[in-house]
Design an enzyme around this catalytic site. Structure first.
Site, PDB file in Angstrom:
ATOM      1  CE1 TYR A  96      -5.991   2.858   4.974  1.00 35.54           C
ATOM      2  CE2 TYR A  96      -4.983   4.750   6.057  1.00 35.54           C
ATOM      3  CZ  TYR A  96      -4.941   3.742   5.097  1.00 35.54           C
ATOM      4  OH  TYR A  96      -3.837   3.629   4.277  1.00 35.54           O
ATOM      5  CB  CYS A  97      -9.339  -1.263   9.123  1.00 33.92           C
ATOM      6  SG  CYS A  97     -11.109  -1.163   9.493  1.00 33.92           S
ATOM      7  CB  ALA A  98     -10.784  -3.322   4.819  1.00 36.45           C
ATOM      8  CB  SER A 104     -10.201   1.259  11.934  1.00 32.67           C
ATOM      9  OG  SER A 104     -11.573   1.084  11.674  1.00 32.67           O
ATOM     10  CE1 TYR A 125      -6.551   2.543   0.047  1.00 37.29           C
ATOM     11  CE2 TYR A 125      -7.753   0.634  -0.775  1.00 37.29           C
ATOM     12  CZ  TYR A 125      -6.797   1.625  -0.956  1.00 37.29           C
ATOM     13  OH  TYR A 125      -6.111   1.708  -2.154  1.00 37.29           O
TER      14      TYR A 125
END
Length: 348
Positions: A96-98, A104, A125
């Site tokens: 996962y990323c932001a 991601s 996230y």
């Protein structure tokens, strides 16, 4: 082969390893508990790419990002293999990323390309944080609140209840703070308020929604961490079991627990509540500390804390049960609390 995309619920419940590909500063502030940080970009690189995206174009930002990422691919490969090799069976790598965007997507593609089973979090996230906050606001939790004056040994009792397989939430352990001006340990850093919420959500998810959970009576603020409003309201409306014992026992327990702390720490902590103690009492307590007379210093402090706790109890909306455990052994205290819980849950 396309990358699997999971909802937050699927992402959290499916066995595997979390890979957080956000920058180190994003990860340090807060992340999904137990995640590994695999930063695609450093903090400085992320800032530069963001600037290029805003002032130039998306394509220019991607080109710059690839310049930064290219030399790191070998290290990503090596590190991911070390983590996977440490486990008995190849895990699902949950990335996962932001916001579930390019970072991601790229890392998921790369990890799959080098032979891993990969899934990506839809919404990143940000979606996870929305899930955390909704888990607090949309559910009513059943607690049995363990209360009592400072020095009664509530935390120790919670730990013993947990060893008896009772469901327990230890807010002070999660917050890395004991909940008062004297509750901090200079050697231990508290989690950020956001990460505290993530950790608390994880602990609550381990129990069924209809399960009565033991939790210590706390103020809403535990150091710099804040108990979510709905959780605090649920605590206030739950059964409160107030334990009572002798002042001598409480002073002995506190002096034993804090025996290794320096006089400077005691004085600094006392000065934190100087406005509430008043100048005269503050100086009296500090004089006791300077002389090494910690028992009288603690007794002076307990006068303030006892008054504060009595005031707090008046604001408790739920049922209050008082139990004098002065003559009870530790085992008897645990048995008594289990009996109280059995009687109260039977009425629900």
């Amino acid at each position: 082969m396309s990358i699997k995309t999971y909802t937050v619920h699927e992402f959290l419940k499916t066995p595997g390893i979390f890979f957080d590909v956000r920058s180190p500063i994003e990860f340090t502030d807060a992340h999904i508990p137990q995640a590994h940080n695999f930063p695609l970009l450093s903090d400085e690189e992320r800032a530069r790419v963001g600037t290029v995206y805003k002032t130039n174009s998306k394509k220019a930002a991607i080109d710059l990002g690839l310049e930064y990422i290219g030399p790191k691919l070998s290290e990503f490969n090596k590190r991911s293999k070390e983590i996977v090799a440490s486990l008995q069976t190849p895990p699902l790598l949950k990335v996962y990323c932001a916001r579930g965007g390019m970072r991601s997507q790229f890392m998921s593609w790369f990890l799959q390309f080098i032979g891993n089973d990969v899934a990506m979090l839809d919404g990143g996230y940000k979606a996870y944080r929305r899930h955390v906050l909704e888990s607090f606001s949309k559910s009513s939790h059943k607690f049995i609140v363990l209360g009592g004056m400072t020095g009664i040994g509530k935390t120790e009792i919670l730990h013993k209840l947990e060893k008896k397989n009772e469901p327990v939430i230890d807010l002070e352990h999660i917050a890395k703070h004991k909940g008062s001006a004297f509750g901090y340990d200079p050697q231990i850093e508290q989690p950020s308020p956001e990460y505290f919420e993530n950790l608390l959500s994880l602990e609550l998810s381990k129990f069924c929604t209809d399960e009565s959970i033991w939790i210590e009576d706390e103020s809403r603020l535990i150091g710099k961490c804040v108990v979510p409003k709905k959780i605090f309201e649920d605590m206030r409306n739950s059964v409160l079991v107030v334990l009572k014992t002798s002042l001598e026992e409480r002073i002995f327990r506190i002096s034993s627990e804090y025996a290794n702390y320096s006089k400077e720490w005691w004085i600094t902590s006392t000065k934190r509540i100087q406005k509430r103690l008043g100048g005269a009492l503050t100086q009296k307590i500090i004089s006791f500390i300077e002389m090494g007379n910690f028992q009288d210093a603690i007794q002076g402090l307990l006068g303030y804390y006892d008054s504060s706790y009595e005031y707090s109890m008046k604001r408790h909306a739920g049922k209050i049960i008082t139990q004098d455990v002065s003559s009870a052994s530790e085992e008897e205290r645990i048995s008594l609390l289990q009996e109280v819980k059995h009687c109260e849950t039977a009425k629900i």
